[in-house]
Scaffold this active site. Structure first.
Site, mmCIF file in Angstrom:
data_model
loop_
_atom_site.group_PDB
_atom_site.id
_atom_site.type_symbol
_atom_site.label_atom_id
_atom_site.label_comp_id
_atom_site.label_asym_id
_atom_site.label_seq_id
_atom_site.Cartn_x
_atom_site.Cartn_y
_atom_site.Cartn_z
ATOM 1 N N PRO A 71 27.072 60.637 -14.395
ATOM 2 C CA PRO A 71 25.836 60.345 -14.149
ATOM 3 C C PRO A 71 25.324 59.631 -15.435
ATOM 4 C CG PRO A 71 26.200 62.613 -13.632
ATOM 5 C CD PRO A 71 27.527 61.944 -14.182
ATOM 6 N N CYS A 72 24.268 58.754 -15.059
ATOM 7 C CA CYS A 72 23.821 58.008 -16.073
ATOM 8 C C CYS A 72 22.158 57.908 -16.302
ATOM 9 C CB CYS A 72 24.126 56.519 -15.642
ATOM 10 S SG CYS A 72 23.422 56.036 -13.883
ATOM 11 N N GLN A 73 21.165 58.959 -15.769
ATOM 12 C CA GLN A 73 20.090 58.728 -15.934
ATOM 13 C C GLN A 73 19.684 58.748 -17.229
ATOM 14 O OE1 GLN A 73 21.624 60.640 -13.850
ATOM 15 N NE2 GLN A 73 20.695 60.515 -11.878
ATOM 16 N N TYR A 74 20.266 59.532 -18.411
ATOM 17 C CA TYR A 74 19.892 59.548 -19.844
ATOM 18 C C TYR A 74 19.536 58.275 -20.325
ATOM 19 C CZ TYR A 74 19.232 61.443 -24.295
ATOM 20 O OH TYR A 74 18.579 61.823 -25.433
ATOM 21 N N ASN B 147 28.451 52.456 -15.389
ATOM 22 C CA ASN B 147 27.227 52.894 -15.712
ATOM 23 C C ASN B 147 25.900 52.330 -16.064
ATOM 24 O OD1 ASN B 147 25.652 55.152 -17.186
ATOM 25 N ND2 ASN B 147 27.645 56.147 -17.458
#
Length: 380
Positions: free
Chosen positions: A103-106, A143
C-alpha cells in the site's frame, strides 16, 4: 452490488503439494489485494502460488478469480520461515519471484490522510525480510513515484539490502498507458535478480496508435449499456453506479460532454462550490472523461463525480464499477465480491493494473528463459 462468484477450489494442502517444474517461473504475491498482479502474471503464464494480505475482505475476490491460495496474514507480524509451511517454496529457488506491491498512500503526492496510511509506510521493510530470508531468483515491486523521492522512504535501505545479498536491479517510473492500460497511471517499478549481472524493465510503447482510449475501453454500449446514476447491477458484470444528489446531478448535466470541466458553471452561484469561489485550478473535480484520451488515474474514489475527472464522457453519472475495473485493465469476467460499492471501488483503485503486471511478468520470463538457455548450453 454483485452476485457471489464460485470460490476457487484452492486450499493449503492442494497448493502445498503442487510440483513446480524447475523450468517454470512461479511467484508469491505479497500485499495481493484483489489480485491485479496475480491476474496479470497468469496472462504471462506465470503461476502465482498464493497471495498474502492483511485484509480478509479480499479473500473471496482473490480466490474466486485466481487459482491461488489467499493467505490472510499481517506481513509485519508474520515470520518469514513460516511461509514455507503454507507454500511449496524453499530458500534460493532460482525460478521463484517475490512480488511486493505494498500500500502506497503515505508516499503519494495526492492529498490523502497520511495519519491513516502511516502504519503502512514501512511495509517495504517487512517485505525486505522475506527477500533476505528466501533469496528468490527475482523480485518485483510497484509503488507511487513518491516512494523514490520522499524523505524517509524505505526504498533506499531496500536497494542497499538487495545489493548486499547479490542482486542487480533496474528501476523507473513507468506510465501504465504505454502498456495497454487505458489510463494515465505513473508508477515506480523495480525489478531485481541475483541470476545475471544486468536486468532491464520493459520498454514503454510510445507509439500513439497503441495507446488505448476511454472510447476503446468502455465506449461500446452493447458491452456497457447506458445506465443512470444509482443503477444497481447484481449480476457478476457489476455495472453499478453511485447515486447522485439532485444538486450534483445538475452539476454533471451542466458539465460539457467529452472532457468538459466545472469551469462551465463557475459563475453559477447555485452550482459553484464555496471552496472554489476564490480559487482557480483543480478543474478535474466534477470533470468528464475525454473519449479520445486514456482516463486519469483510477483511485479508490473513482465512483464519485466530486473526487476527480470521473464523470462519464456523455452520460450524466460517475463511472460504474465495471467501467473503473476495465480502465484498470481487469478482464470483463473478473468479479469483485462485496455488497459495498465503496469496498469494491477500493479493491479496483488500489490494484496494480493487470496489463502492466503482465508486461512485467513477460519481461521477467524473458530474462529467465535467456538465463535458463545459457545454463543449459553450459551443460549445467
Amino acid at each position: 452490488m454483485m452476485l457471489k462468484t464460485e470460490l476457487g477450489k484452492t486450499n493449503i494442502s492442494e497448493v502445498k503439494n503442487q510440483e513446480i517444474p524447475d523450468t517454470d517461473l512461479f511467484a508469491v504475491d505479497f500485499f495481493c489485494g484483489a489480485g491485479g498482479v496475480t491476474c496479470g502474471f497468469a496472462k504471462a503464464d506465470i503461476k502465482v502460488l498464493g497471495g498474502i494480505d492483511i485484509d480478509p475482505k479480499f479473500k473471496e475476490t482473490y480466490e474466486g478469480n485466481n487459482k491461488s491460495l489467499f493467505i490472510n496474514e499481517d506481513v509485519s507480524n508474520f515470520a518469514p520461515e513460516k511461509l514455507k509451511d503454507l507454500l511449496p517454496i524453499s530458500i534460493r529457488q532460482d525460478n521463484l519471484i517475490f512480488v511486493g506491491c505494498s500500500p502506497c498512500q503515505y508516499y503519494s503526492n495526492l492529498k490523502s490522510d497520511k495519519d491513516k496510511s502511516h502504519a503502512g509506510r514501512l511495509l517495504l521493510d517487512d517485505f525486505k525480510e522475506f527477500v533476505i530470508h528466501y533469496k528468490p531468483g527475482f523480485v518485483f515491486i510497484e509503488n507511487v513515484p513518491g516512494l523514490e523521492t520522499k524523505v524517509g522512504s524505505p526504498l533506499h535501505k531496500f536497494k542497499l539490502a538487495l545489493k548486499k545479498i547479490g542482486y542487480t536491479f533496474d528501476q523507473k517510473v513507468l506510465n501504465a498507458k504505454f502498456f495497454g492500460v487505458p489510463q494515465n497511471r505513473r508508477r515506480f517499478v523495480l525489478i531485481a535478480t541475483r541470476l545475471v549481472s544486468k536486468i532491464e524493465l520493459p520498454k514503454q510503447l510510445k507509439t500513439k496508435d497503441k495507446i488505448i482510449t476511454v472510447m476503446d475501453a468502455i465506449g461500446d454500449y452493447k458491452k456497457f449499456p447506458m445506465v443512470n446514476a444509482g443503477n444497481k447491477d447484481f449480476s457478476s458484470f457489476q455495472h453499478s453506479v453511485a447515486n447522485l444528489s439532485a444538486l450534483n446531478l445538475e452539476r454533471v448535466i451542466n458539465t460539457p460532454k467529452n472532457g468538459g470541466s466545472r469551469k462551465a458553471w463557475e459563475n453559477n452561484d447555485k452550482l459553484q462550490l464555496e471552496c472554489y469561489k476564490s480559487h482557480n485550478g483543480h478543474y478535474d473535480v466534477y470533470g468528464r472523461l475525454h473519449w479520445d484520451k486514456p482516463s486519469p488515474t483510477i483511485t479508490t474514489r473513482f465512483i464519485y463525480t466530486s473526487t476527480g475527472r470521473y464523470s462519464h464522457p456523455e452520460q450524466n453519472r460517475a463511472l460504474s464499477l465495471r467501467e473503473g475495473a476495465t480502465l484498470q485493465s481487469f478482464p470483463l469476467d473478473y468479479s469483485f465480491n462485496s455488497t459495498s460499492q465503496g469496498v469494491i471501488a477500493t479493491m479496483i483503485g488500489n490494484a496494480v493494473p493487470p496489463k502492466l503486471s503482465q508486461a512485467i511478468g513477460e519481461t521477467l520470463k524473458s530474462h529467465w528463459n535467456k538465463w535458463l538457455t545459457s545454463k543449459q548450453e553450459q551443460g549445467h
